[in-house]
Each structure stands twice: as structure tokens, then as C-alpha cells.
Design a protein around this motif. Structure first.
Motif, PDB file in Angstrom:
ATOM      1  N   GLY A 172      26.688 -35.145 -19.722  1.00 15.56           N
ATOM      2  CA  GLY A 172      26.669 -33.575 -19.986  1.00 15.56           C
ATOM      3  C   GLY A 172      25.640 -32.951 -18.775  1.00 15.56           C
ATOM      4  O   GLY A 172      25.168 -33.154 -18.040  1.00 15.56           O
ATOM      5  N   GLY A 173      24.989 -31.137 -19.124  1.00 14.62           N
ATOM      6  CA  GLY A 173      24.312 -31.056 -18.044  1.00 14.62           C
ATOM      7  C   GLY A 173      25.244 -29.619 -18.317  1.00 14.62           C
ATOM      8  O   GLY A 173      26.167 -29.623 -17.706  1.00 14.62           O
ATOM      9  N   ALA A 174      23.912 -28.261 -17.387  1.00 11.27           N
ATOM     10  CA  ALA A 174      24.513 -27.376 -16.485  1.00 11.27           C
ATOM     11  C   ALA A 174      25.661 -27.817 -14.962  1.00 11.27           C
ATOM     12  O   ALA A 174      26.324 -27.251 -15.064  1.00 11.27           O
ATOM     13  N   LEU A 175      24.473 -28.241 -14.275  1.00 12.27           N
ATOM     14  CA  LEU A 175      25.176 -28.406 -13.037  1.00 12.27           C
ATOM     15  C   LEU A 175      26.821 -28.510 -12.578  1.00 12.27           C
ATOM     16  O   LEU A 175      28.018 -27.642 -12.148  1.00 12.27           O
ATOM     17  N   LEU A 176      26.696 -29.967 -13.515  1.00 15.90           N
ATOM     18  CA  LEU A 176      28.559 -30.395 -13.073  1.00 15.90           C
ATOM     19  C   LEU A 176      29.287 -29.482 -13.312  1.00 15.90           C
ATOM     20  O   LEU A 176      30.768 -30.011 -13.650  1.00 15.90           O
ATOM     21  N   ASP A 177      28.986 -29.299 -15.112  1.00 14.93           N
ATOM     22  CA  ASP A 177      29.729 -28.692 -15.910  1.00 14.93           C
ATOM     23  C   ASP A 177      30.361 -27.136 -15.887  1.00 14.93           C
ATOM     24  O   ASP A 177      31.516 -27.292 -16.630  1.00 14.93           O
ATOM     25  N   LEU A 178      28.944 -26.463 -15.570  1.00 15.78           N
ATOM     26  CA  LEU A 178      29.252 -25.384 -15.221  1.00 15.78           C
ATOM     27  C   LEU A 178      29.137 -24.523 -13.358  1.00 15.78           C
ATOM     28  O   LEU A 178      29.992 -23.514 -12.883  1.00 15.78           O
ATOM     29  N   GLY A 179      28.129 -25.332 -13.379  1.00 15.32           N
ATOM     30  CA  GLY A 179      27.908 -25.354 -12.137  1.00 15.32           C
ATOM     31  C   GLY A 179      28.886 -24.702 -10.786  1.00 15.32           C
ATOM     32  O   GLY A 179      28.947 -23.886  -9.744  1.00 15.32           O
ATOM     33  N   VAL A 180      29.558 -26.061 -11.187  1.00 11.52           N
ATOM     34  CA  VAL A 180      30.726 -26.211  -9.939  1.00 11.52           C
ATOM     35  C   VAL A 180      31.528 -25.070  -9.714  1.00 11.52           C
ATOM     36  O   VAL A 180      32.252 -25.090  -9.041  1.00 11.52           O
ATOM     37  N   TYR A 181      31.324 -24.778 -10.832  1.00 16.11           N
ATOM     38  CA  TYR A 181      32.534 -23.220 -10.873  1.00 16.11           C
ATOM     39  C   TYR A 181      32.193 -21.925  -9.728  1.00 16.11           C
ATOM     40  O   TYR A 181      32.643 -21.868  -8.252  1.00 16.11           O
ATOM     41  N   PRO A 182      30.868 -21.582  -9.901  1.00 13.60           N
ATOM     42  CA  PRO A 182      30.290 -20.531  -8.542  1.00 13.60           C
ATOM     43  C   PRO A 182      29.679 -21.490  -7.875  1.00 13.60           C
ATOM     44  O   PRO A 182      30.025 -20.717  -6.341  1.00 13.60           O
ATOM     45  N   ILE A 183      29.718 -22.382  -7.483  1.00 10.42           N
ATOM     46  CA  ILE A 183      29.779 -22.755  -5.858  1.00 10.42           C
ATOM     47  C   ILE A 183      31.433 -23.005  -5.573  1.00 10.42           C
ATOM     48  O   ILE A 183      31.327 -22.815  -4.360  1.00 10.42           O
ATOM     49  N   THR A 184      31.923 -23.742  -6.257  1.00 13.26           N
ATOM     50  CA  THR A 184      33.182 -23.549  -5.519  1.00 13.26           C
ATOM     51  C   THR A 184      33.962 -22.239  -5.113  1.00 13.26           C
ATOM     52  O   THR A 184      34.483 -22.239  -3.962  1.00 13.26           O
ATOM     53  N   TYR A 185      33.911 -21.295  -5.940  1.00 12.92           N
ATOM     54  CA  TYR A 185      34.288 -19.843  -5.694  1.00 12.92           C
ATOM     55  C   TYR A 185      33.259 -19.816  -4.583  1.00 12.92           C
ATOM     56  O   TYR A 185      33.627 -18.764  -3.290  1.00 12.92           O
ATOM     57  N   ALA A 186      32.386 -19.491  -3.830  1.00 11.78           N
ATOM     58  CA  ALA A 186      31.450 -19.774  -3.210  1.00 11.78           C
ATOM     59  C   ALA A 186      31.577 -19.882  -2.220  1.00 11.78           C
ATOM     60  O   ALA A 186      31.519 -19.819  -0.668  1.00 11.78           O
ATOM     61  N   CYS A 187      32.223 -21.287  -2.296  1.00 12.10           N
ATOM     62  CA  CYS A 187      32.092 -22.302  -0.596  1.00 12.10           C
ATOM     63  C   CYS A 187      33.465 -21.605  -0.269  1.00 12.10           C
ATOM     64  O   CYS A 187      34.030 -22.204   1.196  1.00 12.10           O
ATOM     65  N   SER A 188      34.316 -21.204  -1.478  1.00  7.97           N
ATOM     66  CA  SER A 188      35.977 -21.188  -0.574  1.00  7.97           C
ATOM     67  C   SER A 188      35.844 -19.342  -0.078  1.00  7.97           C
ATOM     68  O   SER A 188      36.551 -19.144   1.205  1.00  7.97           O
ATOM     69  N   LEU A 189      35.088 -18.723   0.033  1.00 12.03           N
ATOM     70  CA  LEU A 189      33.897 -17.372   0.343  1.00 12.03           C
ATOM     71  C   LEU A 189      33.397 -17.560   1.722  1.00 12.03           C
ATOM     72  O   LEU A 189      33.385 -16.972   2.757  1.00 12.03           O
ATOM     73  N   LEU A 190      32.544 -18.152   1.784  1.00 11.21           N
ATOM     74  CA  LEU A 190      31.433 -18.465   2.425  1.00 11.21           C
ATOM     75  C   LEU A 190      31.352 -19.292   3.672  1.00 11.21           C
ATOM     76  O   LEU A 190      31.430 -19.507   4.167  1.00 11.21           O
ATOM     77  N   GLY A 191      32.305 -20.914   3.146  1.00 13.03           N
ATOM     78  CA  GLY A 191      32.190 -21.972   3.846  1.00 13.03           C
ATOM     79  C   GLY A 191      31.410 -23.103   3.428  1.00 13.03           C
ATOM     80  O   GLY A 191      31.167 -23.026   2.366  1.00 13.03           O
ATOM     81  N   HIS A 192      32.839 -24.563   3.129  1.00 13.47           N
ATOM     82  CA  HIS A 192      31.597 -25.759   2.827  1.00 13.47           C
ATOM     83  C   HIS A 192      30.993 -26.329   2.915  1.00 13.47           C
ATOM     84  O   HIS A 192      30.547 -27.554   2.356  1.00 13.47           O
ATOM     85  N   HIS A 193      29.720 -25.668   3.792  1.00 13.45           N
ATOM     86  CA  HIS A 193      28.732 -26.674   4.731  1.00 13.45           C
ATOM     87  C   HIS A 193      27.259 -25.635   4.424  1.00 13.45           C
ATOM     88  O   HIS A 193      27.830 -25.186   5.983  1.00 13.45           O
ATOM     89  N   PRO A 194      26.605 -24.613   3.915  1.00 13.52           N
ATOM     90  CA  PRO A 194      25.640 -24.417   4.310  1.00 13.52           C
ATOM     91  C   PRO A 194      24.657 -25.054   4.574  1.00 13.52           C
ATOM     92  O   PRO A 194      24.741 -25.385   5.275  1.00 13.52           O
ATOM     93  N   THR A 195      23.896 -24.020   5.973  1.00 14.59           N
ATOM     94  CA  THR A 195      23.165 -24.529   6.532  1.00 14.59           C
ATOM     95  C   THR A 195      21.807 -24.957   5.582  1.00 14.59           C
ATOM     96  O   THR A 195      20.654 -25.610   6.129  1.00 14.59           O
ATOM     97  N   GLU A 196      21.356 -24.364   4.274  1.00 13.15           N
ATOM     98  CA  GLU A 196      20.595 -24.949   3.649  1.00 13.15           C
ATOM     99  C   GLU A 196      20.669 -24.706   2.084  1.00 13.15           C
ATOM    100  O   GLU A 196      21.305 -23.543   2.433  1.00 13.15           O
TER     101      GLU A 196
END
Length: 329
Positions: A172-196
Motif C-alpha cells: 500500500g501507499g500513495a506513490l505506487l498506487d496513485l502517484g503513478v498516474y500523474p507521473i505517467t501523464y507528466a512523462c508523456s508530455l514532457l519526457g521520461h527522463h527529467p534532469t532533476e
């Protein structure tokens, strides 16, 4: 064209949501259900009129007539049962998070590729009509260069009796279950390898992260601000801001049925509304079925390298928090 025979591994809530959607997919047939008990398999089978019912996961994955296994167990066991199905020679669609960490995800991907098997993360968001439209708008340059993405995913999780997200032992926990969605969306828009990557989290009495905030920064100056948790009531909106305009999603960005294309003065230029045919899960069922019928080994909408990259970002966040589950390898 031959229908794709599906085997459902686990008879819980997420499997029931997936089957509700999958029943509407014309080229898909839910052939079998596997559960840890025969009684649960029978109950699930009755509900969805499934022909074959197995009281163990091992029996399910060894059914020679099954084309693909859907893995719907709790997060802790995604890797174990994905590997069980792959080693039995089955194609797999596994719920998110794909595993508990990037190391396990890499093992799943490597095995599938080496054995010429189809493998896909069940990231239903990427298959919905609104998401596909949003990506088209961005790809067509309708809002110019994307500079900023903000999204939140919060769900109310009661502490008494404890919501499943409080349960450390099942991952359980927020990141793996919930945070995966906005992270996935962000990466689709901005790239999968942020610099920071900058992140912080708060923890529940059970030891899991109850909420988190994450900043993803990119070389060109663009960034994403995302958060998730299960102690706040939210509408879960999202906004994508570009140099020429913006896209807004007012409610539940991960499974939205509406989105608005706006100019920089916030005036609506175009809006779409795509009511789900069933419950939204039908679209990932359609995509996986389409890929299997076409002989593909991964979905072009949900590339495995993107799944791997998102897991690596979540690993980095947890490392910043000093948090790992004791049952991780």
C-alpha cells in the motif's frame, strides 16, 4: 478473426472492474478465472459467466487455451504473478504499478522480450479517448511547446477501518498506487527522463506514504508539479500549459470524459466530451486485444520503456524519502 481468450488472475475488485469493461470488447472472450480459492473463483465466474474456474493461479496460467493473462493481485505480488504467467508461456497485461521497483520491472520486460511474449502495463488512462485527444492536441502544436503540467490524484482513504492503501503488507501507499498516474501523464508530455526530481512525503502510522509532492524538472526549463495521497478530498484536476495555450481537465484527469483546449486568456477554443462505453476499462482491453490480434509484443500506446522509466522515477522518490518495503528484493 479469432477472439482473444483472456484468463483473469485474481478475483478482487480491480479484476471485476476490468472484466466489466472487457465484456464489451467484441474480439475478447473471458475464458477463465483463477483465484486462491475455488469458492471465490466460482463466485466470480458466476458473476461474469466465465466458463473455466480455477482454485489456484498455477492452474490458470497452465490452461493451454488462454492467450493472455490479466494480473489483478495487490501491488506486492504483481512481479511474482506476472513472472509466473510469463514462465508458463503466456502473454500478460499487469495492473499498475507494474511491480514494486524498477529492478523487478526490468526483469519482467527482459523475460517477455527474450521469450517473444506480449507484455503491457494496464495503464488504462493512456487508452481513454480524452487522453488520446489531449496527446493529439499537443502533438499538433495546438498549445505550442508544453512548459508546465500540474495534476493531483487524491482519494479518501478511511483509517478506521483501514483502507487498503494503508496496508503495508500488500504494498500500500500513495506513490505506487496513485502517484503513478500523474507521473505517467507528466512523462508523456514532457519526457521520461527529467534532469532533476524533487520530492517529499508524509507517512501513516502503518508505515506507508500517505501523501506526496513531486517536482519533475527538465533541461528546457519545463516542469511538472504533481501530488497524490489518500487523506484529502480532491476533484483531481489537471492543467497543461504551453507557449500558445493550455488544456484543462476539470475532474479526475486519469479517467476523464471531458477536456478543454483554451487560449492564453483562458477562453475555450475547443472542448470534447467522450462518455465511456462502459466504465473506461474497456479501452485498455481493446488495446491489448488489438495488439495481440496484430501479433505485436508491446503496445505502441504503452511502451515498456516508458513503464520502466516511470518506475525509475518512483524509485528515486522513495530513495529521497529513505523508504523501501522490507519485502522488496
Amino acid at each position: 478473426m479469432k477472439k482473444i481468450n483472456w484468463g483473469i488472475l485474481a478475483a478482487g475488485r480491480i479484476s471485476s472492474w476490468f472484466c466489466t469493461g472487457l465484456q464489451t470488447v467484441s474480439n475478447a472472450n473471458i475464458l477463465a478465472i483463477g483465484s486462491r480459492s475455488q469458492e471465490k473463483a466460482e463466485q466470480f465466474g458466476d458473476r461474469f459467466e466465465i466458463e473455466r474456474r480455477y482454485g489456484s493461479y498455477e492452474e490458470l496460467v497452465n490452461d493451454p487455451d488462454i492467450d493472455v493473462i490479466y494480473v489483478g493481485v495487490p501491488s506486492r505480488w504483481h512481479h511474482e504473478y506476472t513472472m509466473l504467467a510469463l514462465r508458463a508461456g503466456k502473454n500478460v497485461v499487469c495492473e499498475k504499478p507494474f511491480s514494486m521497483n524498477a529492478k523487478d520491472t526490468k526483469e519482467q520486460i527482459t523475460y517477455a522480450r527474450e521469450h517473444n511474449l506480449f507484455l503491457m502495463e494496464a495503464m488504462w488512462t493512456k487508452c481513454t479517448p480524452v487522453y488520446r485527444t489531449v496527446m493529439d492536441w499537443v502533438g499538433q502544436g495546438r498549445i505550442g511547446e508544453v512548459r508546465f503540467f500540474k495534476a493531483d490524484f487524491f482519494t479518501p482513504g478511511k483509517a478506521n477501518p483501514p483502507h487498503r492503501l494503508y496496508n503495508y503488507e500488500i504494498g500500500g501507499g500513495a506513490l505506487l498506487d496513485l502517484g503513478v498516474y500523474p507521473i505517467t501523464y507528466a512523462c508523456s508530455l514532457l519526457g521520461h527522463h527529467p534532469t532533476e526530481i524533487l520530492s517529499t512525503a508524509d507517512f501513516a502510522h502503518t508505515g506507508v506514504d500517505i501523501n506526496n509532492s513531486i517536482i519533475l524538472k527538465y533541461e528546457n526549463g519545463s516542469y511538472a508539479a504533481i501530488s497524490s495521497g489518500f487523506n484529502v478530498h480532491q476533484q483531481n484536476p489537471a492543467v497543461i500549459v504551453g507557449t500558445k495555450g493550455k488544456i484543462t481537465i476539470d475532474h479526475n484527469f486519469l479517467c476523464a470524459e471531458s477536456a478543454q483546449l483554451r487560449d492564453l486568456n483562458n477562453e475555450i477554443i475547443q472542448q470534447v466530451h467522450y462518455p465511456f462505453e462502459k466504465n473506461g476499462y474497456e479501452y485498455e482491453g481493446m488495446e491489448a486485444t488489438r495488439c495481440l490480434q496484430a501479433g505485436l509484443k508491446e503496445s505502441p500506446w504503452i511502451p515498456l520503456e516508458h513503464t520502466q522509466a516511470v518506475m525509475e522515477i518512483m524509485d528515486t522518490c522513495r530513495k529521497q524519502w529513505g523508504f523501501a518495503y522490507t519485502f522488496e528484493k
